[in-house]
Design a protein around this motif. Structure first.
Motif, PDB file in Angstrom:
ATOM      1  N   VAL A  99      44.859  46.841  41.283  1.00 29.57           N
ATOM      2  CA  VAL A  99      44.040  45.910  42.063  1.00 29.57           C
ATOM      3  C   VAL A  99      43.170  45.072  41.122  1.00 29.57           C
ATOM      4  O   VAL A  99      42.483  45.627  40.250  1.00 29.57           O
ATOM      5  CB  VAL A  99      43.129  46.661  43.056  1.00 29.57           C
ATOM      6  N   GLU A 100      43.189  43.760  41.303  1.00 33.46           N
ATOM      7  CA  GLU A 100      42.306  42.910  40.507  1.00 33.46           C
ATOM      8  C   GLU A 100      40.869  43.090  40.984  1.00 33.46           C
ATOM      9  O   GLU A 100      40.584  42.962  42.175  1.00 33.46           O
ATOM     10  CB  GLU A 100      42.726  41.447  40.635  1.00 33.46           C
ATOM     11  N   LEU A 135      37.400  39.746  45.480  1.00 31.36           N
ATOM     12  CA  LEU A 135      37.695  40.762  44.480  1.00 31.36           C
ATOM     13  C   LEU A 135      36.731  41.938  44.626  1.00 31.36           C
ATOM     14  O   LEU A 135      35.503  41.741  44.645  1.00 31.36           O
ATOM     15  CB  LEU A 135      37.546  40.179  43.066  1.00 31.36           C
ATOM     16  N   PRO A 136      37.229  43.179  44.725  1.00 34.84           N
ATOM     17  CA  PRO A 136      36.323  44.334  44.690  1.00 34.84           C
ATOM     18  C   PRO A 136      35.453  44.298  43.430  1.00 34.84           C
ATOM     19  O   PRO A 136      35.904  43.845  42.369  1.00 34.84           O
ATOM     20  CB  PRO A 136      37.283  45.531  44.664  1.00 34.84           C
ATOM     21  N   HIS A 264      45.383  44.525  49.768  1.00 31.89           N
ATOM     22  CA  HIS A 264      46.605  43.724  49.705  1.00 31.89           C
ATOM     23  C   HIS A 264      46.219  42.262  49.557  1.00 31.89           C
ATOM     24  O   HIS A 264      45.247  41.801  50.155  1.00 31.89           O
ATOM     25  CB  HIS A 264      47.450  43.909  50.974  1.00 31.89           C
ATOM     26  N   LYS A 265      46.998  41.535  48.779  1.00 31.43           N
ATOM     27  CA  LYS A 265      46.732  40.114  48.608  1.00 31.43           C
ATOM     28  C   LYS A 265      47.052  39.360  49.898  1.00 31.43           C
ATOM     29  O   LYS A 265      48.076  39.604  50.530  1.00 31.43           O
ATOM     30  CB  LYS A 265      47.558  39.545  47.455  1.00 31.43           C
ATOM     31  N   ILE A 515      42.758  34.185  42.608  1.00 35.40           N
ATOM     32  CA  ILE A 515      42.544  33.304  43.759  1.00 35.40           C
ATOM     33  C   ILE A 515      43.398  33.735  44.939  1.00 35.40           C
ATOM     34  O   ILE A 515      42.955  33.733  46.097  1.00 35.40           O
ATOM     35  CB  ILE A 515      42.852  31.845  43.358  1.00 35.40           C
ATOM     36  N   HIS A 516      44.643  34.146  44.656  1.00 39.01           N
ATOM     37  CA  HIS A 516      45.568  34.498  45.729  1.00 39.01           C
ATOM     38  C   HIS A 516      45.324  35.890  46.301  1.00 39.01           C
ATOM     39  O   HIS A 516      46.076  36.356  47.160  1.00 39.01           O
ATOM     40  CB  HIS A 516      47.013  34.347  45.245  1.00 39.01           C
ATOM     41  N   THR A 517      44.243  36.547  45.861  1.00 42.46           N
ATOM     42  CA  THR A 517      43.809  37.766  46.541  1.00 42.46           C
ATOM     43  C   THR A 517      43.397  37.430  47.974  1.00 42.46           C
ATOM     44  O   THR A 517      43.614  38.207  48.896  1.00 42.46           O
ATOM     45  CB  THR A 517      42.640  38.425  45.788  1.00 42.46           C
TER      46      THR A 517
END
Length: 535
Positions: A99-100, A135-136, A264-265, A515-517
């Motif tokens: 995960v990012e 983002l977490p 999930h993205k 960004i695509h998260t």
């Protein structure tokens, strides 16, 4: 296929001179970045290790997935100030358990991890990026709180640190605190306001007031462990969700927490990435030294975008602004890149239309800066440069797709705004060492002041002091030149870092992935899109 064809002469003297100048600037940046990496210096790092503790960068390395990249942000924060380069905190995006995440780690080797004014600004920027890109956030906590001599610049704005944590959580973005040492006074609210908290047995100390303060305030005698130790918080107060044996165990627990977040993205998956047809190494020789000579941004794109494939939009109209469609690491992007520096009415209208098209197609925009601003002069004013420039700025301001900006060369005047400078909230903004940004070029600004001074002397009927004017011009040029350089601007967090041109594709790929998260969606013409365009 619409592959770009490079005409760059990599064996010529011009390329060699550009390359030498860029490498010299990169050495200067590396020297300053090394200061941030060194933390408090060998003495304090050694003492930290002797206490059985890991440095902040060692903690990050163990937290990240094996061989995962780490995009460090704002590494030169505080440069040119009275505070250490790096601002005693490391921030960046890295992959944890697939995960990012946004990682914020205090550096306890620098004044015990105490926060100075640049520390809080750097953390604010990291929180903004986390919120925008969903983002977490993982805080690696070990801080003595505010740097007390500078508390007047920290206390009032610093409260936003805790507000941001609660807003992230309210937005469904997980926040995690791994506490390795002291987290006192206001710092106690970092674990207090995080969704998940890990503390290290016999090392973590979290309390609003330490033993001396408690003694002074209440007369109570209390030791650190019973007042705010990890075991107490795990077994009595309930502040700690997990009790780690040591630092590696705390990092292991942090990784397990992320693995259970079920993230999930929301954005579309990228297409298969294809390397450019030209070597990224050649990027260091493209930008001329001094920025007086224009360069073709297509040479940059040929070494950054997938397969060097670029569909140019309106190639024969407004040719000082290159616009078109490409992919970077499989992610679609719309590109706006300055070619000859000046923005005319045609370029402004072209940009506005292109930005609207990108919003219709839910495609992120990449701005590559090398502009001296919008054109001035009687013909251009009568031709509507103000309203056309305003049209471009309107489009940039109200565009809803994510924006990324990279300053390659000049970024002066309102051209900086039209090309999505910092005030226009790009998701990420980076600079090459060759970049410069100011209200205008140093010579132009000094010349304007000189003309105003000469006119004032004539109006007042006094002689013009040519010698004094020359000294003023020299001083102003030196000041503006120094204040327009990338390390000066990066030190003030006007960008997210000064990057090696050869890393541009990698950095943009990491940003696009982050960004695509979240969802990528453009402005629509339904009342929630653009303002009125003046025609």
């Amino acid at each position: 296929m619409t592959a770009l064809r490079s005409t760059l002469d990599v064996s010529g003297e011009e390329y060699a001179a550009n390359r030498r100048a860029m490498l010299d600037r990169l050495d200067e940046v590396a020297t300053e970045h090394a200061k941030a990496i060194a933390g408090g210096g060998e003495k304090y790092v050694t003492r930290h290790h002797e206490r059985g503790k890991l440095t902040v960068r060692e903690r990050i390395e163990l937290l990240l997935d094996a061989d995962a990249p780490f995009l460090e942000l704002s590494p030169l924060a505080g440069w040119g100030s009275d505070y250490p380069v790096g601002a005693s905190v490391v921030t960046g995006i890295g992959v944890v358990s697939g995960v990012e995440c946004m990682i914020i780690g205090h550096d306890p080797t620098v004044r015990g991890g105490a926060s100075n004014p640049w520390t809080v600004r750097k953390i604010f920027r990291a929180a903004d990026i986390a919120l925008e890109n969903r983002l977490p956030v993982i805080n690696l906590v070990e801080s003595g709180g505010a740097d007390l001599p500078s508390q007047k610049e920290i206390f009032i704005p610093g409260g936003r640190l805790f507000r941001d944590l609660t807003r992230l959580s309210a937005a469904g973005i997980p926040t995690i605190a791994l506490v390795f040492g002291n987290s006192t006074a206001g710092g106690a609210y970092v674990p207090g306001m995080s969704d998940h908290v890990v503390m290290v047995e016999k090392a973590s100390k979290v309390f609003l007031g330490g033993p001396p303060l408690v003694k002074m305030a209440t007369g109570e005698e209390a030791d650190e462990e019973e007042l705010g130790g990890a075991a107490m918080h795990a077994r009595t107060s309930g502040l700690a969700d997990y009790l780690a044996r040591d630092e590696p165990d705390a990092l292991r627990l942090g990784r397990r927490i992320v693995a259970r977040l079920n993230r999930h993205k929301a954005g579309p998956a990228p297409a298969p990435a294809v390397a450019p047809r030209y070597p990224e190494e050649e990027l260091v020789g493209i930008v001329p030294d001094g920025l007086r000579t224009p360069f073709d941004p297509r040479e940059v794109l040929a070494r950054v975008v997938d397969d060097s494939d670029f569909d140019e939009f309106k190639p024969d109209y407004g040719d000082s602004l290159v616009t078109g469609w490409a992919r970077i690491h499989g992610y679609p992007v719309g590109v706006l890149a300055n070619a000859h520096g000046v923005l005319f009415s045609e370029e402004s209208q072209k940009a506005a239309q292109f930005i609207q098209l990108a919003n219709q197609a839910d495609t992120p925009l990449l701005f590559l800066h090398n502009t001296t601003g919008y054109m001035v002069g009687t013909d251009y004013e009568q031709g509507g440069i103000i309203k056309h420039g305003a049209m471009m700025i309107n489009a940039v301001s109200n565009s809803k797709v994510p924006h990324l900006s990279v300053l390659l060369g000049a970024s002066y005047g309102a051209g900086h705004y039209g090309m999505c400078g910092r005030a226009y909230d790009p998701r990420f903004l980076f600079a090459w060492p060759s970049a410069k940004s100011a209200v205008m070029g140093p010579q132009q600004l000094a010349g304007v002041l000189s003309l105003v001074s000469r006119a004032a002397a004539e109006a007042q009927g006094r002689p013009f002091d040519a010698e004094g004017d020359a000294a003023m011009r020299e001083a102003v040029e030196s000041q503006i030149e120094a204040e327009s350089l990338p390390m000066f601007l990066s030190g003030r967090l006007y960008d997210d870092g000064v990057i090696d041109p050869r890393d541009t594709r990698t950095v943009l790929g990491l940003c696009l992935s982050a960004i695509h998260t979240g969802e990528v969606r453009g402005a629509r013409f339904d009342g929630a899109g653009f303002g009125v365009f003046r025609m």
